[in-house]
Design a protein around this motif. Structure first.
Motif, PDB file in Angstrom:
ATOM      1  N   TRP A 128       0.952  -1.215   0.082  1.00 13.28           N
ATOM      2  CA  TRP A 128      -0.068   0.032  -0.153  1.00 13.28           C
ATOM      3  C   TRP A 128       0.678   1.160   0.141  1.00 13.28           C
ATOM      4  N   ILE A 129       0.204   2.314  -0.676  1.00 14.55           N
ATOM      5  CA  ILE A 129       1.099   3.560  -0.823  1.00 14.55           C
ATOM      6  C   ILE A 129       0.183   4.348   0.002  1.00 14.55           C
ATOM      7  N   ILE A 130       0.555   5.206   0.826  1.00 14.86           N
ATOM      8  CA  ILE A 130      -0.344   6.071   1.864  1.00 14.86           C
ATOM      9  C   ILE A 130       0.471   7.245   1.691  1.00 14.86           C
TER      10      ILE A 130
ATOM     11  N   CYS B 139      -1.470  16.866  -1.529  1.00 15.16           N
ATOM     12  CA  CYS B 139      -0.736  17.451  -2.579  1.00 15.16           C
ATOM     13  C   CYS B 139       0.108  16.441  -3.472  1.00 15.16           C
ATOM     14  N   VAL B 140       0.327  15.242  -2.834  1.00 16.19           N
ATOM     15  CA  VAL B 140       1.022  14.181  -3.436  1.00 16.19           C
ATOM     16  C   VAL B 140       0.176  12.986  -3.796  1.00 16.19           C
ATOM     17  N   ASN B 141      -0.990  13.420  -4.082  1.00 20.01           N
ATOM     18  CA  ASN B 141      -1.858  12.245  -4.486  1.00 20.01           C
ATOM     19  C   ASN B 141      -1.442  11.960  -6.097  1.00 20.01           C
ATOM     20  N   ARG B 142      -1.170  12.462  -6.959  1.00 18.25           N
ATOM     21  CA  ARG B 142      -0.722  12.203  -8.248  1.00 18.25           C
ATOM     22  C   ARG B 142       0.731  11.359  -8.470  1.00 18.25           C
ATOM     23  N   ALA B 143       1.586  11.922  -7.228  1.00 17.10           N
ATOM     24  CA  ALA B 143       2.748  11.052  -7.165  1.00 17.10           C
ATOM     25  C   ALA B 143       2.633   9.760  -6.768  1.00 17.10           C
ATOM     26  N   ALA B 144       1.674   9.591  -5.833  1.00 19.32           N
ATOM     27  CA  ALA B 144       1.558   8.287  -5.102  1.00 19.32           C
ATOM     28  C   ALA B 144       0.818   7.371  -6.240  1.00 19.32           C
TER      29      ALA B 144
ATOM     30  N   ILE C 282      -0.338  -3.972  -5.705  1.00 16.59           N
ATOM     31  CA  ILE C 282       0.298  -2.407  -5.375  1.00 16.59           C
ATOM     32  C   ILE C 282      -0.679  -1.384  -5.529  1.00 16.59           C
ATOM     33  N   HIS C 283      -1.125  -0.835  -4.345  1.00 15.20           N
ATOM     34  CA  HIS C 283      -2.169   0.156  -4.477  1.00 15.20           C
ATOM     35  C   HIS C 283      -1.977   1.492  -3.743  1.00 15.20           C
ATOM     36  N   ALA C 284      -2.211   2.668  -4.453  1.00 17.43           N
ATOM     37  CA  ALA C 284      -2.098   3.815  -3.691  1.00 17.43           C
ATOM     38  C   ALA C 284      -3.520   4.242  -3.253  1.00 17.43           C
ATOM     39  N   PHE C 285      -3.683   4.585  -1.981  1.00 16.97           N
ATOM     40  CA  PHE C 285      -4.951   4.971  -1.485  1.00 16.97           C
ATOM     41  C   PHE C 285      -4.759   6.590  -1.059  1.00 16.97           C
ATOM     42  N   THR C 286      -5.312   7.416  -1.906  1.00 11.29           N
ATOM     43  CA  THR C 286      -5.183   8.913  -1.743  1.00 11.29           C
ATOM     44  C   THR C 286      -6.202   9.681  -1.449  1.00 11.29           C
ATOM     45  N   HIS C 287      -6.100  10.724  -0.807  1.00 10.99           N
ATOM     46  CA  HIS C 287      -7.291  11.493  -0.229  1.00 10.99           C
ATOM     47  C   HIS C 287      -6.685  13.067  -0.284  1.00 10.99           C
ATOM     48  N   PRO C 288      -7.702  13.879  -0.100  1.00  6.46           N
ATOM     49  CA  PRO C 288      -7.491  15.447  -0.106  1.00  6.46           C
ATOM     50  C   PRO C 288      -7.159  16.016   1.042  1.00  6.46           C
ATOM     51  N   PHE C 289      -6.823  15.578   2.103  1.00  3.36           N
ATOM     52  CA  PHE C 289      -6.439  16.259   3.297  1.00  3.36           C
ATOM     53  C   PHE C 289      -5.167  16.068   3.900  1.00  3.36           C
TER      54      PHE C 289
ATOM     55  N   PRO D 134      -3.031  -5.317   8.688  1.00  2.00           N
ATOM     56  CA  PRO D 134      -2.398  -6.820   8.248  1.00  2.00           C
ATOM     57  C   PRO D 134      -2.395  -6.937   6.737  1.00  2.00           C
ATOM     58  N   ASN D 135      -3.463  -6.501   6.125  1.00  2.00           N
ATOM     59  CA  ASN D 135      -3.527  -6.756   4.531  1.00  2.00           C
ATOM     60  C   ASN D 135      -2.482  -6.047   4.003  1.00  2.00           C
ATOM     61  N   ALA D 136      -1.668  -5.000   4.348  1.00  2.62           N
ATOM     62  CA  ALA D 136      -0.641  -4.510   3.915  1.00  2.62           C
ATOM     63  C   ALA D 136       0.591  -5.204   4.284  1.00  2.62           C
ATOM     64  N   GLY D 137       1.173  -5.990   3.446  1.00  2.00           N
ATOM     65  CA  GLY D 137       2.473  -6.638   3.800  1.00  2.00           C
ATOM     66  C   GLY D 137       3.559  -5.624   3.848  1.00  2.00           C
ATOM     67  N   ALA D 138       3.252  -4.388   3.175  1.00  2.00           N
ATOM     68  CA  ALA D 138       4.481  -3.471   3.204  1.00  2.00           C
ATOM     69  C   ALA D 138       3.892  -2.030   2.925  1.00  2.00           C
ATOM     70  N   VAL D 139       4.343  -1.013   3.350  1.00  2.00           N
ATOM     71  CA  VAL D 139       3.461   0.345   3.207  1.00  2.00           C
ATOM     72  C   VAL D 139       4.760   1.268   2.666  1.00  2.00           C
ATOM     73  N   LEU D 140       4.581   2.068   1.799  1.00  2.00           N
ATOM     74  CA  LEU D 140       5.325   3.177   1.596  1.00  2.00           C
ATOM     75  C   LEU D 140       4.466   4.326   1.752  1.00  2.00           C
ATOM     76  N   VAL D 141       5.109   5.137   2.694  1.00  3.53           N
ATOM     77  CA  VAL D 141       4.373   6.493   3.644  1.00  3.53           C
ATOM     78  C   VAL D 141       5.072   7.517   2.610  1.00  3.53           C
ATOM     79  N   LEU D 142       4.241   8.513   1.983  1.00  3.36           N
ATOM     80  CA  LEU D 142       4.680   9.364   1.042  1.00  3.36           C
ATOM     81  C   LEU D 142       4.325  10.790   1.487  1.00  3.36           C
ATOM     82  N   GLY D 143       5.290  11.603   1.999  1.00  2.24           N
ATOM     83  CA  GLY D 143       4.739  12.873   2.607  1.00  2.24           C
ATOM     84  C   GLY D 143       5.131  14.196   1.549  1.00  2.24           C
ATOM     85  N   LEU D 144       4.969  15.544   1.879  1.00  2.91           N
ATOM     86  CA  LEU D 144       5.340  16.320   1.122  1.00  2.91           C
ATOM     87  C   LEU D 144       6.552  16.950   1.838  1.00  2.91           C
ATOM     88  N   GLY D 145       6.359  17.497   3.010  1.00  4.72           N
ATOM     89  CA  GLY D 145       7.271  18.167   3.872  1.00  4.72           C
ATOM     90  C   GLY D 145       6.988  19.304   4.848  1.00  4.72           C
TER      91      GLY D 145
END
Length: 527
Positions: free
Chosen positions: A153-155, A160-165, A188-195, A218-229
């Protein structure tokens, strides 16, 4: 309004005492409970036709659509209309036997907050029947939890980084197609949001806790957490809010701090996929199942077929010491005392009282009536008042004791039935169920919807017509409960076996169509 002292389990019976499944399609209408003064049409009834026995001396005064109600006796203005054995509102005008009962002559009795009294837990003991599966094939995680999927999962912390995810997920799915094809990794799935930006106080906390629940899922065997800064929802604070994680399966960075966020993301995904490639399914007891129960686009049959079926599953999971989570707090209004009578102790009872009254106050503070429901689609399907909708909706909770009350964004920890704070909105409440730990969602519907969520989402139709029209949406047809000779207990056991298959890897319609998304409850100030 349900009587405060009522802990009676709602039972569905036909007028002659036979169970709904024993009568099947031979019955055109159903008196849900012997106390009811209305009958529900199970199929369209033409004007002037006699109602089924023992009401054959009553003729319909007009065409009655399937799922709608017809009066079984004269009801004076102001008198209660009874369905499920409880009042679902009061007549706004005199109603004659045979007339349709709907929005033109029935109104809610709900208003504001209510004082409740605890009278002890009135739930009956449950037992898990012999002959049903006691194990499923799941992914055991380092923290002891069990997933039904092994996905990356990509969270993202902020919209601001929805499209990048999304681009990272899409490109990674193509770039690592060979690794995905071996079957160890489910996608592999990105779960984006506007907040995540310009939020304050509880609103920011809700966003952070909701995302933290997904990161720990637990359904996420691994997670990439993407921030802006620069966002309010800082990456470090979000990760700190996710204490129950395996750090070897987490990668994170802020896009402002790397040269190319897409390239950095693909590199991180590659590392995580190598870790996940070693995962495999193992036999796990059904007590490790966590099921979230949800209804959306309900109709007049939902409380009789699909929700009742899901309630039987809730009892089976609770009897096996698994976890069942039910949300949609406003769709408990008018039926909340059924749950209160099953609160395991005084503390849970008081927490449930606070949950209900706080949500009613949320409506009042926003100058909205607490009964602003059902939706137009619900009304087209035969539901008239919120009491009626709620009495049908709570069928999904079965008859188990209520063991835990949790607020939005929190996770279920108790075995058995947990009630989760959340609105009725399909996307918001289903996301909240997932963040609370549900590894499988059971979503009942009478109108239909293609929506899907991070956890496998099993769509259950209340009527066979919907299942036939929308096979790409519907996984299971609860309308089959109305067929001649159908046994409700065996039907629920068959459905449980099917759910074990889904938990073990059988894909759902939302997965096949790649309908997956999240929605976060926004109820505060935006800067």
């Amino acid at each position: 309004m349900i009587k405060q002292d009522s802990g009676e389990r709602i039972q569905i019976h036909t007028p002659n005492g036979a169970s709904l499944n024993e009568v099947g399609v031979a019955l055109q209408g159903l008196q849900v409970h012997p106390r009811d003064n209305v009958l529900v049409a199970l199929q369209p009834l033409a004007a002037g036709v006699a109602l089924p026995e023992p009401f054959a001396d009553i003729q319909t005064a007009s065409d009655i659509p399937a799922g709608h109600k017809v009066a079984l006796t004269s009801i004076a203005k102001g008198e209660p209309v009874i369905k499920y054995g409880f009042a679902i509102g009061a007549a706004t005008t005199a109603i004659q036997a045979g007339e349709q009962v709907h929005s033109h002559n029935l109104s809610t009795l709900l208003s504001g907050q209510v004082d409740y009294q605890y009278q002890g837990c009135q739930a009956e003991p449950l037992s898990f029947p012999a002959g049903l599966p006691t194990e499923f094939m799941g992914y055991r995680r380092a923290n002891g939890k069990v997933g039904t999927r092994n996905e990356l999962w990509i969270i993202n912390t902020v919209g601001c980084v929805n499209r990048a995810a999304t681009r990272i997920a899409d490109q990674a799915s193509r770039h690592f197609a060979e690794q995905l094809a071996n079957g160890a990794i489910d996608g592999i799935h990105a779960f984006t949001h506007p907040f995540g930006c310009s939020q304050l106080g509880d609103d920011l906390s809700n966003t952070r806790e909701l995302l933290a629940g997904l990161i720990q899922h637990p359904n996420a065997g691994a997670v990439l957490v993407l921030g802006l800064g620069c966002e309010n929802n800082q990456l470090a604070a979000l990760l700190k809010s996710s204490p129950d994680i395996d750090h070897s399966r987490i990668r994170s960075f802020n896009a402002q701090q790397v040269e190319d966020e897409i390239e950095q993301g693909l590199e991180a995904v590659g590392e995580l996929l190598e870790v996940m490639a070693q995962d495999y399914r193992t036999p796990c007891p059904v007590s490790e199942l966590v099921m979230g129960m949800k209804c959306g686009g309900s109709d007049g049959l939902s409380g009789l077929t699909a929700n009742a079926l899901v309630g039987r599953i809730a009892d089976l999971v609770a009897a096996a010491n698994g976890k069942v989570i039910l949300t949609e707090t406003p769709e408990m209004f008018g039926a909340e005392q059924v749950f209160m009578a099953r609160a395991k102790d005084q503390q849970v009872f008081q927490q449930l009282v606070s949950l209900v009254n706080d949500f009613k106050q949320y409506f009042i503070d926003n100058k909205q009536p607490v009964y602003e429901n059902p939706s137009p689609g619900n009304k087209d399907g035969g539901l008239t008042t919120l009491e009626e909708k709620s009495l049908g909706a709570i069928q999904k909770g079965g008859s188990a004791p209520v063991n835990q009350i949790i607020r939005y964004g929190h996770q279920a920890t108790a075995e058995g039935l947990t009630l989760l704070e959340g609105p009725g909105n399909d996307a918001v409440s289903s996301t909240a169920l997932t963040a609370a730990g549900a590894t499988l969602l059971l979503f009942t519907t009478g109108r239909g919807t293609p929506l899907g969520f991070p956890a496998p989402t099993v769509k259950i139709s209340s009527n066979s017509n919907l299942a036939g029209r929308k096979p790409q949406w519907i996984d299971y047809d609860a309308g089959a409960l109305l067929r001649q000779g159908q046994d409700a207990t065996e039907f629920s056991h068959q459905f449980f076996r099917y759910l074990v298959e889904v938990a073990s890897g059988k894909t759902t319609r939302n997965e096949d169509s790649d309908n997956r998304e999240i929605a976060i409850w926004k109820n505060g100030v935006t800067l």
